[in-house]
Design a protein around this motif. Structure first.
Motif, PDB file in Angstrom:
ATOM      1  N   LYS A   2     -15.824 -13.044 -64.205  1.00 30.37           N
ATOM      2  CA  LYS A   2     -15.618 -11.350 -63.386  1.00 30.37           C
ATOM      3  C   LYS A   2     -14.431 -10.696 -62.546  1.00 30.37           C
ATOM      4  CE  LYS A   2     -21.308 -11.027 -63.768  1.00 30.37           C
ATOM      5  NZ  LYS A   2     -22.240 -10.071 -63.172  1.00 30.37           N
ATOM      6  N   ILE A   3     -13.967 -10.169 -63.681  1.00 29.74           N
ATOM      7  CA  ILE A   3     -12.795  -9.157 -63.148  1.00 29.74           C
ATOM      8  C   ILE A   3     -12.667  -7.818 -62.737  1.00 29.74           C
ATOM      9  CG2 ILE A   3      -9.957  -8.247 -63.178  1.00 29.74           C
ATOM     10  CD1 ILE A   3     -10.252 -10.667 -65.760  1.00 29.74           C
ATOM     11  N   PRO A   4     -12.835  -6.981 -61.945  1.00 29.03           N
ATOM     12  CA  PRO A   4     -13.510  -5.798 -60.876  1.00 29.03           C
ATOM     13  C   PRO A   4     -12.252  -5.203 -62.249  1.00 29.03           C
ATOM     14  CG  PRO A   4     -13.401  -6.933 -59.415  1.00 29.03           C
ATOM     15  CD  PRO A   4     -13.133  -7.926 -60.191  1.00 29.03           C
ATOM     16  N   ASP A  37     -19.972  -1.166 -66.193  1.00 29.92           N
ATOM     17  CA  ASP A  37     -18.496  -0.137 -66.280  1.00 29.92           C
ATOM     18  C   ASP A  37     -17.921  -0.491 -64.509  1.00 29.92           C
ATOM     19  OD1 ASP A  37     -16.717   1.676 -67.679  1.00 29.92           O
ATOM     20  OD2 ASP A  37     -17.694   3.029 -66.382  1.00 29.92           O
ATOM     21  N   ARG A  38     -18.061  -1.511 -64.656  1.00 29.88           N
ATOM     22  CA  ARG A  38     -17.553  -2.164 -63.049  1.00 29.88           C
ATOM     23  C   ARG A  38     -16.809  -3.133 -63.185  1.00 29.88           C
ATOM     24  NH1 ARG A  38     -21.294  -2.403 -58.067  1.00 29.88           N
ATOM     25  NH2 ARG A  38     -21.432   0.019 -58.102  1.00 29.88           N
ATOM     26  N   ALA A  39     -16.569  -4.056 -64.033  1.00 31.83           N
ATOM     27  CA  ALA A  39     -15.805  -5.637 -64.285  1.00 31.83           C
ATOM     28  C   ALA A  39     -16.183  -5.607 -65.465  1.00 31.83           C
ATOM     29  CB  ALA A  39     -16.625  -6.043 -62.846  1.00 31.83           C
ATOM     30  N   GLY A 124     -18.280  -5.060 -56.974  1.00 34.32           N
ATOM     31  CA  GLY A 124     -19.314  -5.320 -56.135  1.00 34.32           C
ATOM     32  C   GLY A 124     -20.246  -6.895 -55.813  1.00 34.32           C
ATOM     33  N   VAL A 125     -19.491  -6.724 -55.059  1.00 34.55           N
ATOM     34  CA  VAL A 125     -19.506  -8.264 -54.284  1.00 34.55           C
ATOM     35  C   VAL A 125     -19.999  -7.685 -53.113  1.00 34.55           C
ATOM     36  CG1 VAL A 125     -17.839 -10.364 -53.571  1.00 34.55           C
ATOM     37  CG2 VAL A 125     -17.336  -9.665 -55.037  1.00 34.55           C
ATOM     38  N   ALA A 136     -14.660 -14.953 -52.569  1.00 34.62           N
ATOM     39  CA  ALA A 136     -14.838 -14.730 -53.496  1.00 34.62           C
ATOM     40  C   ALA A 136     -13.842 -13.769 -53.951  1.00 34.62           C
ATOM     41  CB  ALA A 136     -16.148 -13.944 -53.523  1.00 34.62           C
ATOM     42  N   TYR A 137     -13.599 -13.001 -53.073  1.00 37.30           N
ATOM     43  CA  TYR A 137     -11.265 -12.161 -53.037  1.00 37.30           C
ATOM     44  C   TYR A 137     -10.281 -13.385 -54.176  1.00 37.30           C
ATOM     45  CZ  TYR A 137      -7.654  -9.651 -51.784  1.00 37.30           C
ATOM     46  OH  TYR A 137      -6.800  -8.836 -52.285  1.00 37.30           O
ATOM     47  N   VAL A 138     -10.473 -14.775 -53.192  1.00 38.12           N
ATOM     48  CA  VAL A 138      -9.661 -15.637 -53.500  1.00 38.12           C
ATOM     49  C   VAL A 138      -9.897 -15.687 -55.235  1.00 38.12           C
ATOM     50  CG1 VAL A 138      -8.656 -18.072 -53.966  1.00 38.12           C
ATOM     51  CG2 VAL A 138      -8.723 -16.744 -51.839  1.00 38.12           C
TER      52      VAL A 138
END
Length: 667
Positions: A2-4, A37-39, A124-125, A136-138
């Motif tokens: 999932k790409i924001p 509509d976020r990711a 959305g994390v 999650a960030y990496v």
């Protein structure tokens, strides 16, 4: 993955069209879908693994928007220190995957910098204050999923990577690769499980990342995301060392952002292949990308794509070192595509690719082949007739121009003189006469050469056709079979004209010796006379053993007709729409010429004489004695924007009034 969209827009430097992005991903073969509509969730095919990361997908979007290699400024990355060794991680031999792991210790709660925390919230994390935030960030940054677990509950001395049998209760339902710690299964490679939220209270935490060989784990085909537990394994990263780089990135963030330390690290499984060295021809690269591209710019574009390019020298091949992370760059065309992607697809000059079909075939041969195919499709039979005719043959002079001198050939037997044909019609009429006497129908054509003089090579190609007899069997509506008429010959001529690349042909009334007085025409194409057409006179029909039959003939000179321009088979030229037209049938005395009828129809119908032609010609039967029934087709150009049916009816009624004024019967 999932790409924001907020990350993607930040990397691209502007808003991203959601619909266009999904359409591009589906066309590329990736499975993708929007979430609130976020990711955007992307599962790319193995050959396009870069689309599964924020930066790889942003590079593709910038390429399609011609944004070039420049990207918006990013926060400075923490400097990565070499990872310590000491983590005993083993793997079975020959496994198509790799695992990298490290043991980190965090002294307290993980507090991300403000910009990084905002990016995770926009994706959305939920923030947990643990190592799960760093994972999650990496993972979102690199497209490489990471896992985390409490190291105190695991046997770190027994970490191993192995394969699971389908019947293994601790393995996945479809088999796969497992990361085990002793007898405990830590992770299943290929399943994107979120990292565990291990409290940051000084305890040791095991973090890991994985890679699978695309040849051994392909994503299932489709257009939507597939995240079920039984879904086929996904493929992450470009090369086996991508998981090592992801773990090193997480360790660096844990050290700089959370004040943690790394106690041990290691990896096992497949090793990265050695970099490849390519020597492409710079001229071929510039031809594919842009012929006006200079060598230094081309080298800079390839370097921006990840390759290492030695300083270029004019007249020598480029020395390009491709890292293992880019297995897709395997040739000249792939390097040209990478340079075009970095530069921006819309900046490429629009041009047709060079033709590799070689020289075009002879236009005359193309014309003969096209006319033969067109006549065969209309149901005619192709024949070949003799070139030499007997001097006493009554059909010998049919179709030969009056001014042409006959070419006589003297045989070895002395007085057996033969005459070279001056037309294709004598031979065709002989074949048609025999066909009429045996079958009651003759629909034949020939494409052949006619000598123009006794000089060697002085010949011209002709197309000739003869239509006579029944063309349709009897039925309940028509108890007698329909015989060939001038309309059938006219339709054949129009088909031949279309096969020769001409929009239409014109039939100009002109007397010819072998045709009937009211049914003799000269065929014109673009103002040039290319042949003759009409109905045989009674005298000529009797010579062909077809007395009492209506025999329609036509002969065209292919040298005057011209051949179609060679068109590549991949180019489809739309057919022009025919102009509107109306039909009028008029009964006139035989003394009235067809040309006079055409002029009256053209004048009353407010159209040009060249757009009026005889469609059919009848004589006898229901037509009064001494009269002819002509069906005339008149094409016209529209003069207003009203309904076409009303304009066609108005012109036809005007023609009928003009015919009635002359005393002719029309309908």
């Amino acid at each position: 993955m999932k790409i924001p969209l907020a990350w993607l827009e930040q990397e691209c430097g502007g808003p991203v069209d959601r619909a266009a992005l999904l359409a591009h991903l589906h066309e590329s073969g990736a499975r993708a879908g929007l979430h609130a509509d976020r990711a955007v969730e992307v599962l790319p095919p193995p050959e396009l693994a870069h689309l599964g990361s924020v930066r790889g997908l942003a590079a593709e979007v910038r390429a399609r928007n011609a944004a070039g290699p420049t990207v918006p400024p990013r926060p400075a990355r923490p400097r990565s220190a070499p990872l310590p060794e000491g983590l005993a991680l083993t793997a079975e031999d020959g496994l198509p995957g790799r695992v990298a792991a490290a043991v980190v210790r965090l002294p307290g709660e993980v507090r991300l910098p403000g910009a990084a925390a905002d990016r995770l919230r926009a994706a959305g994390v939920p923030l947990t204050g643990t190592v799960a935030d760093l994972a999650a960030y990496v993972g979102l940054e690199t497209g490489q999923p990471l896992g985390a677990a409490d190291a105190g509950e695991l046997d770190l001395a027994g970490l191993r990577l192995g394969s699971a049998a389908p019947a293994d209760p601790s393995g996945p339902p479809t088999g796969g690769l497992l990361l085990r710690a002793g007898e405990r299964t830590v992770a299943v490679l290929g399943r994107d499980a979120p990292a565990a939220a291990v409290p940051a209270d000084g305890r040791d935490t095991l973090v890991w990342a994985w890679w699978l060989d695309p040849a051994a784990a392909h994503a299932a085909p489709g257009t939507g995301p597939c995240t079920g537990p039984d879904a086929p394994p996904a493929v992450r990263g470009h090369d086996p060392r991508s998981c090592d780089r992801a773990v090193a990135r997480l360790v660096a963030l844990a050290t700089d952002w959370a004040g943690g330390t790394v106690t041990a690290a290691g990896g096992a499984g497949a090793s990265a292949p050695a970099p490849r060295v390519l020597r492409p021809d710079p001229g071929e690269l510039r031809r594919l990308v842009d012929p006006d591209l200079d060598l230094a710019t081309l080298a800079a574009l390839l370097s921006a794509g990840g390759a290492v390019v030695a300083p270029p020298e004019e007249g020598h091949p480029l020395h390009v070192t491709v890292p293992a992370a880019r297995p897709d760059l395997d040739g000249v065309r792939a390097l040209a595509g990478e340079a075009a992607r970095v530069r921006g697809y819309p900046t490429l000059p629009r041009r047709l690719p060079p033709s590799a079909a070689g020289p075009w075939p002879d236009r005359a041969r193309l014309l003969r082949r096209g006319l033969t195919t067109a006549a065969l499709r209309r149901g005619l039979q192709q024949v070949a007739t003799p070139v030499l005719l007997r001097a006493g043959d009554p059909l010998c002079a049919v179709g030969t121009p009056p001014a042409a001198e006959p070419v006589t050939v003297h045989g070895r037997a002395g007085l057996r003189a033969m005459r070279v044909r001056g037309s294709l019609l004598p031979g065709l009429l002989g074949v048609a006469g025999r066909a009429l006497s045996r079958t009651g129908a003759a629909h034949v054509f020939e494409v052949g050469q006619v000598p123009c003089s006794a000089a060697l090579g002085d010949e011209s190609w002709r197309f000739a056709a003869v239509l006579a007899g029944a063309v349709a069997p009897p039925s309940l509506v028509e108890p007698r079979p329909r015989t060939a008429g001038f309309a059938d010959l006219n339709g054949l001529l129009r088909t031949v004209a279309a096969a020769a690349g001409h929009e239409a042909l014109e039939l100009t009334p002109e007397p010819h010796e072998e045709f009937a007085a009211g049914a003799s025409f000269t065929v014109h194409v673009r103002g040039t006379a290319v042949g003759r057409a009409g109905v045989l006179s009674e005298e000529t029909a009797a010579l062909a053993d077809a007395a009492g039959e209506r025999v329609c003939c036509a002969e065209l000179d292919l040298d005057l007709l011209g051949g179609p321009a060679p068109v590549p088979p991949t180019v489809r030229i739309p057919e022009p729409l025919p102009p509107p037209a109306f039909n009028v049938t008029v009964v006139v005395p035989e003394a009235v010429s067809a040309g006079e009828v055409l002029r009256v129809v053209a004048r009353a119908g407010d159209t040009e004489e060249r757009r009026v032609a005889v469609k059919d010609l009848l004589q006898g039967g229901q037509v009064p004695a001494g009269h002819l029934s002509l069906t005339v087709r008149a094409e016209f150009l529209r003069t207003d924007d009203g309904p076409l049916r009303d304009e066609r009816r108005r012109r036809r009624e005007a023609v009928l009034r003009a015919l009635a004024d002359r005393g002719w019967s029309g309908r």
